[in-house]
Scaffold this active site. Structure first.
Site, short mmCIF file in Angstrom:
data_model
loop_
_atom_site.label_atom_id
_atom_site.label_comp_id
_atom_site.label_asym_id
_atom_site.label_seq_id
_atom_site.Cartn_x
_atom_site.Cartn_y
_atom_site.Cartn_z
NE ARG A 90 0.69 -2.34 -5.81
CZ ARG A 90 0.79 -3.50 -6.46
NH1 ARG A 90 0.79 -4.66 -5.82
NH2 ARG A 90 0.93 -3.52 -7.76
CE LYS A 124 2.06 6.02 -7.47
NZ LYS A 124 2.49 5.82 -8.85
CG ASP A 129 3.40 0.66 -7.13
OD1 ASP A 129 2.93 1.80 -6.98
OD2 ASP A 129 3.58 0.14 -8.24
#
Ligand code: S3P
Length: 428
Positions: free
Chosen positions: A387, A340, A313
């Protein structure tokens, strides 16, 4: 959201609780006996999806004071189907781990997700069906229906086709409810072990021999009494910002330093970073520490498949660090990035190129031509991925002209208040 260039980040911060432990804690508490207490619960869209799901399944969720979540469990096989579908939102962890828990319940459940989750591979159907549940996907994606096998669920030995902690955890949780022998999961590379640690902290039987993890069926899941530390993935943008901005000195308190999660620290260290990990302690079977980060000049490095799960991540932030490092950096064996919240090989390279960074996508990763100078900056799009939005903020601080982030509100998936906290330690 516009993030202007900064001179340095200075001071101290604490970050929200480990998202994956909040979610796992909520799911286990729901099949627990009695009242569980999760302290320092970190509310975010993804963790609230877990609370909403267990509430929909009949567990009583209460928050007598902010951050103290109490969940009244329904017992091992006491969950009941709600009238409609269970919405897992953006959270792959909730969808996949919950399917494992539901495999051992009675009744028929439908799990749905948002637009992003609805395009991601479910994967858990294969092992859970082998265990005797009936799990059906929509062409491999959510919506998913789970017809639980109840006490007829049987143990299996499952070799993971990919290094995925969610897939591993789904089967391990189902194993708690399966027959009378152990369920085994064999890993291709070590992935985060929050589930195993949590089960062990509850006194449940979990063993590891080499790459094989075994879990025995539980007679009951005792109530949880858990202090949840800060999430390393939420600390990571601060670590990278302080590393890149000359003159920075930042302390990050109470961070989970589970070695299956802190690959970014090892990678940055070989690039020349200055991060001290101190005040080591433990909470709920997890290692916790404070981090002290000083700015550093970095050298390029290569990351291979074995290392990927330990910083999967954080690879977007690694790309930015690599852009500031001397030489060419390479990430290989990271094809999991493609499934993801977004295809992060695509979204990271597109976002950073728009800021003047020389990065190119490959099938299973990317290559970055680093320059030990600030990139230009410009406008980038999060594509709705939390993210990538946080990456944009750190890129803005370390740019010459600042960064305009489209879709910046995606940070609320894991870290509401992220921009405000970052601003509070920023010096211009
Ligand atoms: C998670 C595992 C990882 C990670 C995700 C959270 C978890 O995914 O990317 O953000 O909580 O188990 P994988 O299942 O691909 O390892």
């Amino acid at each position: 959201m516009r993030v202007q260039p900064a001179a340095a980040v200075v001071g101290g911060v604490g970050v929200p609780a480990v998202k994956g432990i909040c979610q796992r804690g909520a799911l286990l508490a729901a099949i627990g006996d009695g009242t569980s207490e999760l302290r320092n619960f970190g509310h975010a869209a993804d963790t609230d999806s877990a609370l909403d799901a267990v509430a929909a399944l009949g567990a009583d969720v209460d928050e007598p004071q902010p951050g103290l979540v109490r969940i009244e469990g329904r017992g091992l096989r006491g969950l009941t189907p709600p009238d409609g579908p269970i919405d897992c939102g953006n959270a792959g962890t909730v969808l996949r781990l919950l399917a494992g828990v539901l495999a051992g319940q009675e009744g028929r459940y439908t799990l749905v997700g948002d637009e992003s989750l609805s395009t991601r591979p479910v994967r858990v159907d294969e092992p859970l069906n082998r265990m005797g549940a009936r799990v059906a996907t929509t062409d491999g994606h959510p919506p998913v229906t789970v017809e639980g096998a109840g006490p007829a669920l049987v143990p299996i030995r499952y070799e993971l086709p990919v290094a995925s902690a969610q897939l591993k955890s789904s089967v391990l949780l189902a194993g708690l409810l399966a027959g009378d022998g152990p369920t085994a999961v064999v890993e291709t590379a070590p992935s985060r072990d929050h589930t195993e640690r949590l089960l062990r902290a509850l006194g449940l039987r979990v063993t590891r021999a080499g790459a094989e993890i075994r879990v025995w069926p539980a007679e009951r899941v005792p109530p949880l009494d858990l202090d949840i530390p800060g999430d390393f993935s939420s600390a990571a943008p601060f670590v990278v910002a302080a590393t890149l901005l000359a003159g920075s000195e930042l302390r990050i308190q109470g961070v989970n330093v589970n070695p299956t999660r802190t690959g970014l620290l090892d990678v940055l260290e070989r690039m020349g970073s200055r991060v001290a990990v101190f005040n080591r302690r433990s909470a709920g079977g997890e290692p916790v520490a404070d981090l002290q980060v000083r700015s550093a000049t970095l050298q390029a490095t290569t990351i291979g498949a074995d290392e990927v799960p330990r910083l999967v991540d954080e690879l977007p932030l690694f790309a930015l660090a690599a852009a500031h490092a001397r030489g060419e950096s390479v990430v290989e064996g990271a094809q999991e990035l493609r499934v993801k919240e977004t295809d992060r090989i695509e979204t990271v390279t597109t976002a950073l190129r728009a800021l003047g960074i020389r990065i190119a996508a490959t099938d299973d990763g990317f290559r970055v031509r680093g320059v030990p100078a600030r990139p230009r900056g410009g406008t980038m799009d999060s594509a709705g991925d939390h993210r990538i939005a946080m990456l944009g903020a750190v890129a803005g601080l370390s740019s010459r002209e600042g960064v305009e982030i489209r879709g910046a509100d995606a940070v609320a998936v894991s870290f509401p208040g992220f921009f405000e906290l970052l601003e509070s330690v920023t010096q211009r």
